[in-house]
Design a protein around this motif. Sequence first.
Motif, PDB file in Angstrom:
ATOM      1  N   CYS A 197      30.209  29.929  21.254  1.00  0.00           N
ATOM      2  CA  CYS A 197      29.344  30.471  20.120  1.00  0.00           C
ATOM      3  C   CYS A 197      27.962  29.743  20.602  1.00  0.00           C
ATOM      4  O   CYS A 197      28.173  28.480  20.955  1.00  0.00           O
ATOM      5  CB  CYS A 197      29.660  30.039  18.775  1.00  0.00           C
ATOM      6  N   VAL A 198      26.984  30.436  20.513  1.00  0.00           N
ATOM      7  CA  VAL A 198      25.699  29.598  20.844  1.00  0.00           C
ATOM      8  C   VAL A 198      24.483  30.317  19.920  1.00  0.00           C
ATOM      9  O   VAL A 198      24.594  31.256  19.414  1.00  0.00           O
ATOM     10  CB  VAL A 198      25.377  29.901  22.278  1.00  0.00           C
ATOM     11  N   ALA A 199      23.324  29.468  19.836  1.00  0.00           N
ATOM     12  CA  ALA A 199      22.414  30.028  18.923  1.00  0.00           C
ATOM     13  C   ALA A 199      21.474  30.850  19.832  1.00  0.00           C
ATOM     14  O   ALA A 199      20.945  30.422  20.993  1.00  0.00           O
ATOM     15  CB  ALA A 199      21.453  28.835  18.293  1.00  0.00           C
ATOM     16  N   ALA A 200      20.983  31.834  19.497  1.00  0.00           N
ATOM     17  CA  ALA A 200      19.837  32.713  20.089  1.00  0.00           C
ATOM     18  C   ALA A 200      18.390  31.803  20.070  1.00  0.00           C
ATOM     19  O   ALA A 200      18.173  31.127  19.138  1.00  0.00           O
ATOM     20  CB  ALA A 200      19.505  33.905  19.053  1.00  0.00           C
ATOM     21  N   GLY A 201      17.908  32.033  21.360  1.00  0.00           N
ATOM     22  CA  GLY A 201      16.652  31.297  21.464  1.00  0.00           C
ATOM     23  C   GLY A 201      16.810  29.987  22.104  1.00  0.00           C
ATOM     24  O   GLY A 201      15.921  29.087  21.912  1.00  0.00           O
ATOM     25  N   SER A 202      17.919  29.467  22.308  1.00  0.00           N
ATOM     26  CA  SER A 202      18.250  28.006  22.312  1.00  0.00           C
ATOM     27  C   SER A 202      18.570  27.739  23.785  1.00  0.00           C
ATOM     28  O   SER A 202      18.655  28.638  24.457  1.00  0.00           O
ATOM     29  CB  SER A 202      19.444  27.500  21.751  1.00  0.00           C
ATOM     30  N   THR A 203      17.998  26.336  24.186  1.00  0.00           N
ATOM     31  CA  THR A 203      18.463  25.994  25.570  1.00  0.00           C
ATOM     32  C   THR A 203      20.094  26.089  25.989  1.00  0.00           C
ATOM     33  O   THR A 203      20.144  26.176  27.177  1.00  0.00           O
ATOM     34  CB  THR A 203      17.920  24.516  25.835  1.00  0.00           C
ATOM     35  N   ALA A 204      20.757  26.064  25.039  1.00  0.00           N
ATOM     36  CA  ALA A 204      22.352  26.195  25.123  1.00  0.00           C
ATOM     37  C   ALA A 204      22.448  27.676  25.946  1.00  0.00           C
ATOM     38  O   ALA A 204      23.227  28.055  26.685  1.00  0.00           O
ATOM     39  CB  ALA A 204      22.937  25.897  24.122  1.00  0.00           C
ATOM     40  N   PHE A 205      21.917  28.679  25.098  1.00  0.00           N
ATOM     41  CA  PHE A 205      22.126  30.026  25.616  1.00  0.00           C
ATOM     42  C   PHE A 205      21.342  30.446  27.159  1.00  0.00           C
ATOM     43  O   PHE A 205      21.911  30.998  27.835  1.00  0.00           O
ATOM     44  CB  PHE A 205      21.183  30.918  24.554  1.00  0.00           C
ATOM     45  N   ASP A 206      20.310  29.476  27.287  1.00  0.00           N
ATOM     46  CA  ASP A 206      19.778  29.643  28.413  1.00  0.00           C
ATOM     47  C   ASP A 206      20.736  28.993  29.773  1.00  0.00           C
ATOM     48  O   ASP A 206      20.908  29.662  30.698  1.00  0.00           O
ATOM     49  CB  ASP A 206      18.450  28.921  28.634  1.00  0.00           C
ATOM     50  N   ALA A 207      21.564  27.967  29.392  1.00  0.00           N
ATOM     51  CA  ALA A 207      22.337  27.355  30.246  1.00  0.00           C
ATOM     52  C   ALA A 207      23.582  28.132  30.361  1.00  0.00           C
ATOM     53  O   ALA A 207      23.868  28.504  31.543  1.00  0.00           O
ATOM     54  CB  ALA A 207      22.653  26.053  29.718  1.00  0.00           C
ATOM     55  N   LEU A 220      28.738  36.357  20.524  1.00  0.00           N
ATOM     56  CA  LEU A 220      28.763  35.211  19.564  1.00  0.00           C
ATOM     57  C   LEU A 220      27.568  34.282  19.512  1.00  0.00           C
ATOM     58  O   LEU A 220      27.496  33.279  19.014  1.00  0.00           O
ATOM     59  CB  LEU A 220      29.958  34.269  20.038  1.00  0.00           C
ATOM     60  N   THR A 221      26.565  35.116  19.690  1.00  0.00           N
ATOM     61  CA  THR A 221      25.021  34.627  19.446  1.00  0.00           C
ATOM     62  C   THR A 221      24.886  34.665  18.133  1.00  0.00           C
ATOM     63  O   THR A 221      24.790  35.746  17.609  1.00  0.00           O
ATOM     64  CB  THR A 221      24.024  35.363  20.321  1.00  0.00           C
ATOM     65  N   VAL A 222      24.132  33.595  17.566  1.00  0.00           N
ATOM     66  CA  VAL A 222      23.913  33.647  16.134  1.00  0.00           C
ATOM     67  C   VAL A 222      22.591  33.087  15.926  1.00  0.00           C
ATOM     68  O   VAL A 222      22.037  32.411  16.633  1.00  0.00           O
ATOM     69  CB  VAL A 222      24.977  32.524  15.356  1.00  0.00           C
ATOM     70  N   PRO A 223      21.892  33.351  14.669  1.00  0.00           N
ATOM     71  CA  PRO A 223      20.547  32.821  14.332  1.00  0.00           C
ATOM     72  C   PRO A 223      20.262  31.255  14.636  1.00  0.00           C
ATOM     73  O   PRO A 223      19.311  30.760  14.807  1.00  0.00           O
ATOM     74  CB  PRO A 223      20.081  33.375  13.226  1.00  0.00           C
ATOM     75  N   SER A 224      21.268  30.554  14.159  1.00  0.00           N
ATOM     76  CA  SER A 224      21.401  28.943  13.680  1.00  0.00           C
ATOM     77  C   SER A 224      22.723  28.494  14.185  1.00  0.00           C
ATOM     78  O   SER A 224      23.626  28.921  14.032  1.00  0.00           O
ATOM     79  CB  SER A 224      21.026  28.915  12.300  1.00  0.00           C
TER      80      SER A 224
END
Length: 325
Positions: A197-207, A220-224
């Motif tokens: 699971c990862v937050a949308a727009g996060s640096t984790a998603f970019d990674a 599994l991308t979520v807003p928060s």
Amino acid sequence: MNRKGRLRGWGGVGGMALACAAAASLLVPLSRHEAGADAARTGGPGVGRGVQAKADTCTDPEASLPASDAGGPSIEKIKKAGKLVAGVDQNSFRWGYRNPANGKLEGFDIELVRAIAKDILGDPDAVVYRAIPTSRRIPALQNDQVDVVVRTMTINCKRIGQVAFSSAYFQAGQQVLAPKESAITGYNATLKGRKVCVAAGSTAFDALEKESYGAVYKDLTVPSQLDCLVRLQLGQADAVVTDSALAASQAAQDPAVQLKGDPFTKEYYGVATKLENTDLVRRINHVLVDYRSGGDNSPWMKAYRDWLAADLPGITGPPEPKYRS
């Protein structure tokens, strides 16, 4: 193990459900201190206005504008309104969260918001807080829905073309969070085939976009990011990738999960403003100069001891500021 039985922290299942419902809202005014029209909800994606630096030429994104206590158009606008409108989180334990015991917003980021309001308006309580999910931080600034975003927001080359940042006020890094009994050992091949699971727009998603190690994450991308902890607790995800600071706060809420491996990036949080609001950036940097000053007795260290030291021990001070000419 039945993970539904593991739900604990603040409020258990009911508290987490309430937190997730709040996080899912696009823009929610948390506190209306005579906010008037400023407290109205608005939405819709923002459009970038201007370019601070191109990502392909960016070499030092943490370098901000020099500090200044001078005024300017955006500062005068805040003074005229009589309130600082701050985009924050209300679900990140120890950083920006609504304490269920007293109903107040508390945390490390909230302390910094209060310091900015005190400097500009002479009153640390002269704030309208608005809860924004991770993916809405930049649009909220671009659409003039908030004056500042103080929400564990990483400064990077991609974002400095969209918003302006203060100098760095905290160093973190991306890290993996998973149940203690999990065979996942960190950001490596043990993620293959696992639901992350990862937050949308996060640096984790970019990674994860750059290197997923075979993890299943796009569905599994979520807003928060707090939504990820709930999914992990319910067994709907095998792991979470998020900032190490946020991962530590989530582990503090649920002792059945833990950080796995070391942080695999080095990142810095900054206060974000609208790209054009250079006077406000300089003023926030002036606030941060005072906030960092005093060594172990500085406001920064006091906030660290009050909110973060229990879960992130060993930090001896804030990152050194960098400025550009």
